[in-house]
Design a protein around this motif. Structure first.
Motif, PDB file in Angstrom:
ATOM      1  N   ASP A  43      50.341  33.086  34.962  1.00 16.72           N
ATOM      2  CA  ASP A  43      49.953  33.865  36.143  1.00 16.72           C
ATOM      3  C   ASP A  43      49.946  35.361  35.838  1.00 16.72           C
ATOM      4  N   LYS A  44      50.930  35.819  35.078  1.00 16.00           N
ATOM      5  CA  LYS A  44      50.971  37.226  34.715  1.00 16.00           C
ATOM      6  C   LYS A  44      49.782  37.607  33.840  1.00 16.00           C
ATOM      7  N   GLN A  45      49.452  36.703  32.878  1.00 11.55           N
ATOM      8  CA  GLN A  45      48.314  36.946  31.978  1.00 11.55           C
ATOM      9  C   GLN A  45      47.020  36.998  32.761  1.00 11.55           C
ATOM     10  N   LYS A  46      46.880  36.124  33.730  1.00 10.05           N
ATOM     11  CA  LYS A  46      45.688  36.098  34.572  1.00 10.05           C
ATOM     12  C   LYS A  46      45.566  37.378  35.390  1.00 10.05           C
ATOM     13  N   ALA A  47      46.682  37.856  35.913  1.00  3.17           N
ATOM     14  CA  ALA A  47      46.653  39.090  36.688  1.00  3.17           C
ATOM     15  C   ALA A  47      46.288  40.282  35.815  1.00  3.17           C
ATOM     16  N   VAL A  48      46.822  40.313  34.567  1.00  5.60           N
ATOM     17  CA  VAL A  48      46.495  41.416  33.661  1.00  5.60           C
ATOM     18  C   VAL A  48      45.009  41.407  33.297  1.00  5.60           C
ATOM     19  N   ARG A  49      44.485  40.206  33.076  1.00  7.69           N
ATOM     20  CA  ARG A  49      43.068  40.100  32.741  1.00  7.69           C
ATOM     21  C   ARG A  49      42.194  40.570  33.896  1.00  7.69           C
ATOM     22  N   LYS A  50      42.576  40.193  35.079  1.00  8.71           N
ATOM     23  CA  LYS A  50      41.810  40.614  36.246  1.00  8.71           C
ATOM     24  C   LYS A  50      41.861  42.139  36.411  1.00  8.71           C
ATOM     25  N   GLU A  51      43.029  42.713  36.143  1.00 10.59           N
ATOM     26  CA  GLU A  51      43.169  44.161  36.264  1.00 10.59           C
ATOM     27  C   GLU A  51      42.323  44.880  35.218  1.00 10.59           C
ATOM     28  N   ARG A  52      42.263  44.343  34.022  1.00  6.83           N
ATOM     29  CA  ARG A  52      41.461  44.968  32.965  1.00  6.83           C
ATOM     30  C   ARG A  52      39.975  44.901  33.295  1.00  6.83           C
ATOM     31  N   GLU A  53      39.523  43.773  33.812  1.00  7.56           N
ATOM     32  CA  GLU A  53      38.116  43.667  34.179  1.00  7.56           C
ATOM     33  C   GLU A  53      37.761  44.668  35.274  1.00  7.56           C
ATOM     34  N   GLU A  54      38.630  44.829  36.204  1.00  5.66           N
ATOM     35  CA  GLU A  54      38.367  45.784  37.266  1.00  5.66           C
ATOM     36  C   GLU A  54      38.334  47.216  36.723  1.00  5.66           C
ATOM     37  N   LEU A  55      39.255  47.520  35.798  1.00  7.98           N
ATOM     38  CA  LEU A  55      39.269  48.854  35.205  1.00  7.98           C
ATOM     39  C   LEU A  55      38.014  49.103  34.374  1.00  7.98           C
ATOM     40  N   LYS A  56      37.583  48.058  33.655  1.00  9.43           N
ATOM     41  CA  LYS A  56      36.360  48.197  32.855  1.00  9.43           C
ATOM     42  C   LYS A  56      35.152  48.453  33.742  1.00  9.43           C
ATOM     43  N   ARG A  57      35.097  47.735  34.856  1.00 11.34           N
ATOM     44  CA  ARG A  57      33.970  47.919  35.768  1.00 11.34           C
ATOM     45  C   ARG A  57      33.950  49.340  36.327  1.00 11.34           C
ATOM     46  N   LEU A  58      35.105  49.867  36.656  1.00 11.88           N
ATOM     47  CA  LEU A  58      35.157  51.216  37.200  1.00 11.88           C
ATOM     48  C   LEU A  58      34.742  52.260  36.159  1.00 11.88           C
ATOM     49  N   VAL A  59      35.197  52.089  34.905  1.00 13.14           N
ATOM     50  CA  VAL A  59      34.875  53.067  33.859  1.00 13.14           C
ATOM     51  C   VAL A  59      33.382  53.053  33.549  1.00 13.14           C
ATOM     52  N   LEU A  60      32.814  51.843  33.374  1.00 16.81           N
ATOM     53  CA  LEU A  60      31.386  51.751  33.075  1.00 16.81           C
ATOM     54  C   LEU A  60      30.549  52.280  34.229  1.00 16.81           C
ATOM     55  N   GLY A  61      30.958  52.007  35.443  1.00 16.71           N
ATOM     56  CA  GLY A  61      30.237  52.535  36.589  1.00 16.71           C
ATOM     57  C   GLY A  61      30.268  54.054  36.619  1.00 16.71           C
ATOM     58  N   HIS A  62      31.412  54.611  36.257  1.00 16.42           N
ATOM     59  CA  HIS A  62      31.509  56.074  36.201  1.00 16.42           C
ATOM     60  C   HIS A  62      30.561  56.659  35.147  1.00 16.42           C
ATOM     61  N   GLU A  63      30.451  56.003  33.994  1.00 15.96           N
ATOM     62  CA  GLU A  63      29.557  56.494  32.943  1.00 15.96           C
ATOM     63  C   GLU A  63      28.105  56.399  33.372  1.00 15.96           C
ATOM     64  N   GLN A  64      27.726  55.307  34.011  1.00 18.11           N
ATOM     65  CA  GLN A  64      26.345  55.169  34.464  1.00 18.11           C
ATOM     66  C   GLN A  64      25.996  56.226  35.497  1.00 18.11           C
ATOM     67  N   ARG A  65      26.920  56.511  36.410  1.00 18.89           N
ATOM     68  CA  ARG A  65      26.645  57.561  37.378  1.00 18.89           C
ATOM     69  C   ARG A  65      26.511  58.931  36.701  1.00 18.89           C
ATOM     70  N   GLN A  66      27.322  59.162  35.677  1.00 17.53           N
ATOM     71  CA  GLN A  66      27.246  60.431  34.960  1.00 17.53           C
ATOM     72  C   GLN A  66      25.906  60.577  34.237  1.00 17.53           C
ATOM     73  N   GLU A  67      25.384  59.487  33.611  1.00 16.98           N
ATOM     74  CA  GLU A  67      24.082  59.535  32.943  1.00 16.98           C
ATOM     75  C   GLU A  67      22.974  59.781  33.947  1.00 16.98           C
TER      76      GLU A  67
END
Length: 775
Positions: free
Chosen positions: A707-731
């Motif tokens: 359960d902890k591993q699943k939560a960490v994975r979910k958190e990383r995916e969300e962080l990745k989505r936010l970072v990539l979205g920020h880069e696309q908006r910047q471009e």
């Protein structure tokens, strides 16, 4: 007041009764004595002849009163027989034909007058239409009918006064007076509420129209004597209506007091069947007025005593006996000492106000602050506060928990107050079982409720609760199993137990308390089966509701043998412990504590394992031996050597933390089937190595890690989505800025130039989100 002066009046003293003593209150006195004077409102020309007649009636009334005073002794000594009743009935005579004859004369006169007026008008050849008196007569009849219909809606003094004025001004004719008398006489038998207002209307009209009250009273008396002669057992409501109308006229002094006493005397001579209820209604209506009047007090008291004697002599049913007693005590209530209010000091009154009136769930803290300010060093104040806190039955039942909350807060600052209250409550429960008076049952229920609430607020321990419960079911038991102070029909002890269980049973659900409660419920079922079955329906439902609330899956036994077997299965020693409590009445509390110790003994036995031997807990004795001395010497040598080595040498600090390699830090654990693969990092000397370990997925460690591993994975995916979205908006923003700049310069870009290659994510981002996306 009246009861203090009754002796003087009975002895023949000339006591002057005030209006407040003759009537119940000022409103009643105003209703029966403040009568509207129509002589100052109605013109004298409308009642001149009647006024002369009224003076004659007053003179006759005075002569009749003088004659009655002379014949009082003869009337008291003589008996009332059917012949005297027949003579009184023959004296009453009412001309019923005058009404019809007068109506015929009025119609003939009006028609003749109308023909004369028509002939005169025709000879004079006037253009005015003929006026007919017949239409006026018809309109008077219609007005009279409307007036009589309104009499059924009279409900206060103002309406009575208005009705009297209206009749005198508009409808005062001989025909209308007879119609009014007939209407008042024919009040529906189910409208007894109209009788006081109709009697007031007659009294208001009496100074101007004296024939109205006289004829009405004659009709009522005639009907009373008619039913008395007939001796039938029907029309009871009509008889009651008639006699109550006479009673109301007596209070308005239309009917003379001597006449009312004569009616009561006649009824007492034939005190059977309907005459009993008629006499009781007469006494209830005007008996108190006659009893409190100085001129009729002695005679009324004599007749009331005679009525009570006849009640004991005659074979009356319970309903009639109750009616006679109510009527008697309504007129002549027994002497009783007036309630004397205790003279309490102001501080005591304030304590009672805080507990009884002010204390509720919204202001417990406020009341607690006021209690803390009391002078607790004063023993008088402290003992009175303890007394009020123990008398919990003076508080509302739903606010008893507020008293317990207040006491728990107060005990933190005044410890002795809490101890005294708890001791008094427990002692009061025991005294209640010793006295066993039904009048104290509600008080005992409140005390049991307070004891349960004290446990909820941690003022007492569970041992005291269970000792009290066992005391309730075993107090007073004899060796043969009988209990003289707790018969099988009594259920108050059951209610006490249910009250305690309802209050604090919700906290007996875990550990040793659960076992204690389960054991007590078995003994409680045994106690219930010892009562007469079936139990009262309310008690049975209360038992079911309480047991279901604290033990939904409890097994109910239908006989005592089944309960005893269940007790024997728990522990053989418990049965003997309970039997010892039954045999020793004086040591009931000690026996109940023995049961508690037996329960604790059984719990320790189960915790040690499968050992079937019953062991008794006792203190261990220390025995000295040579081996102990040798062990102590060797231990001292070892300790001294270790201390000396530490003082001479340098202490090495060993690090227990191992650094995880970077290539293994972010890897997830693989799952193959029902097994999760782990790598354990070991260190041997200065070298580190991994060891594979398989852990079942059902284990708590693996499931939590997954359960902890699943939560960490979910958190990383969300962080990745936010970072990539920020880069696309910047471009997009940079591209938009370039297009705006090109427009300003006037440079036209080709369509192919707008397409730019997407930028790669920075190296840090790829490393940050480097994990197995397939999982």
């Amino acid at each position: 007041q009246w009861y203090q002066r009754r002796v003087a009046i009975t002895a023949g003293g000339n006591a002057n009764l005030s209006n407040t003593e003759l009537w119940e209150d000022e409103d009643q006195r105003t209703f029966y004595r403040d009568i509207l004077d129509l002589t100052g409102i109605i013109p004298q020309i409308l009642y001149k002849k009647d006024k002369d007649k009224a003076t004659k009636e007053q003179e006759e009334k005075k002569r009749r009163q003088q004659k009655e005073k002379k014949d009082d002794k003869k009337d008291d000594e003589g008996e009332i027989t059917e012949e005297t009743i027949e003579e009184e009935f023959k004296k009453l005579h009412i001309d019923d034909e005058d009404d019809d004859e007068e109506e015929e004369e009025v119609v003939q006169v009006t028609t003749q007058q109308a023909t004369k007026d028509n002939s005169k008008d025709n000879n004079a050849a006037t253009t005015t239409p003929p006026t007919s008196n017949s239409t006026i007569t018809i309109s008077n009849k219609a007005a009279m009918e409307m007036y009589l219909n309104k009499l059924s809606n009279i409900s206060n003094r103002d309406l009575v006064n208005d009705a009297a004025q209206e009749f005198c001004l508009r409808l005062n004719t001989k025909t209308n007076r007879k119609k009014l008398i007939r209407t008042l006489y024919g009040v529906p038998r189910n409208r007894l509420d109209l009788l006081p207002f109709h009697a007031r209307l007659v009294t208001t009209l009496a100074p101007i129209l004296p024939d109205v009250p006289q004829d009405l009273f004659t009709l009522l008396k005639k009907e009373f004597l008619y039913h008395l002669r007939k001796k039938d057992q029907s029309n009871l409501e009509t008889k009651v209506k008639n006699i109550r109308f006479i009673g109301e006229l007596t209070k308005f002094e239309i009917c003379e007091k001597s006449e009312a006493l004569w009616f009561l005397r006649v009824l007492l001579e034939q005190f059977t069947h309907h005459n009993v209820e008629i006499a009781c209604n007469l006494v209830e209506c005007c008996g108190r007025y006659l009893f409190r009047s100085p001129e009729t007090h002695v005679k009324t008291n004599h007749l009331l005593d005679q009525m009570m004697r006849k009640k004991t002599v005659h074979n009356l049913d319970s309903r009639q006996v109750t009616m006679v007693e109510n009527a008697y005590y309504y007129c002549n209530p027994p002497d009783r000492v007036a309630y004397v209010k205790k003279d309490r000091p102001p501080l005591h009154q304030y304590i009672r106000k805080l507990l009884i009136k002010d204390l509720n769930k919204n202001n417990i803290e406020k009341v607690l602050r006021q209690f803390r300010k009391l002078p607790w060093k004063d023993d008088d104040v402290a003992m009175y506060a303890v007394k009020c806190l123990c008398r919990v039955w003076m508080v509302k039942y739903n606010n008893i928990y507020c008293v317990a909350s207040l006491l728990s807060g107060l005990a933190q600052f005044q410890e002795r107050i809490g101890i005294l209250v708890v001791d008094n409550v427990v002692e009061a429960i025991r005294i209640g079982m010793e006295i066993n008076q039904p009048q104290y049952n509600q008080r005992r229920i409140s005390e049991a409720k307070l004891l349960g609430e004290l446990y909820n607020y941690r003022m007492v321990e569970s041992n005291l609760i269970f000792n009290t419960l066992y005391l309730i079911i075993s107090f007073g038991l004899l060796p043969d199993g009988s209990n003289p102070i707790d018969p099988p029909t009594e259920t108050i002890r059951i209610r006490l137990i249910l009250t305690i269980l309802e209050t604090s049973g919700q906290y007996f659900e875990k550990g040793s308390l659960k076992k204690k409660c389960d054991l007590f419920l078995l003994f409680f079922q045994k106690y219930l089966l010892g009562k007469i079955q079936p139990l009262p329906i309310d008690v049975e439902y209360s038992v079911q509701d309480t047991l279901e609330s604290i033990r939904p899956n409890i097994q109910m036994y239908s006989n005592i043998s089944g309960v005893e077997e269940a007790i024997a299965e728990i522990s053989p020693s418990l049965k003997g412990a309970f039997a010892s409590v039954d045999q020793e009445e004086s040591d009931t509390e000690e026996g109940s504590s023995t049961e508690t110790e037996a329960v604790e003994q059984d719990e320790s036995e189960e915790n040690r394992g499968d050992d079937d031997d019953v062991k008794v807990n006792r203190k261990l004795e220390v025995v000295k031996c040579e081996e102990d001395d040798e062990f102590i010497k060797e231990l001292e040598k070892t300790m001294t050597a270790d201390i000396s080595s530490r003082l001479t040498g340098t202490a090495k600090v060993t690090s227990t933390d191992l650094a995880i390699p970077m290539n293994q830090a972010f890897k997830e654990h693989k799952i193959e089937g029902n097994v999760m693969k782990f790598k354990v990092l070991l260190k041997k000397g200065s070298k580190q190595h991994f060891k594979q370990m398989d852990v079942p997925i059902e284990s708590e460690f693996a499931s939590n890690l997954f359960d902890k591993q699943k939560a960490v994975r979910k958190e990383r995916e969300e962080l990745k989505r936010l970072v990539l979205g920020h880069e696309q908006r910047q471009e997009a923003e940079e591209l938009l800025a370039e297009q705006q700049e090109s427009r300003n310069v006037g440079f036209l870009m080709r369509p192919n130039d707008r397409k730019q290659k997407p930028r790669k994510a920075p190296q840090l981002t790829t490393e940050m989100f480097n994990f197995n996306s397939s999982k």
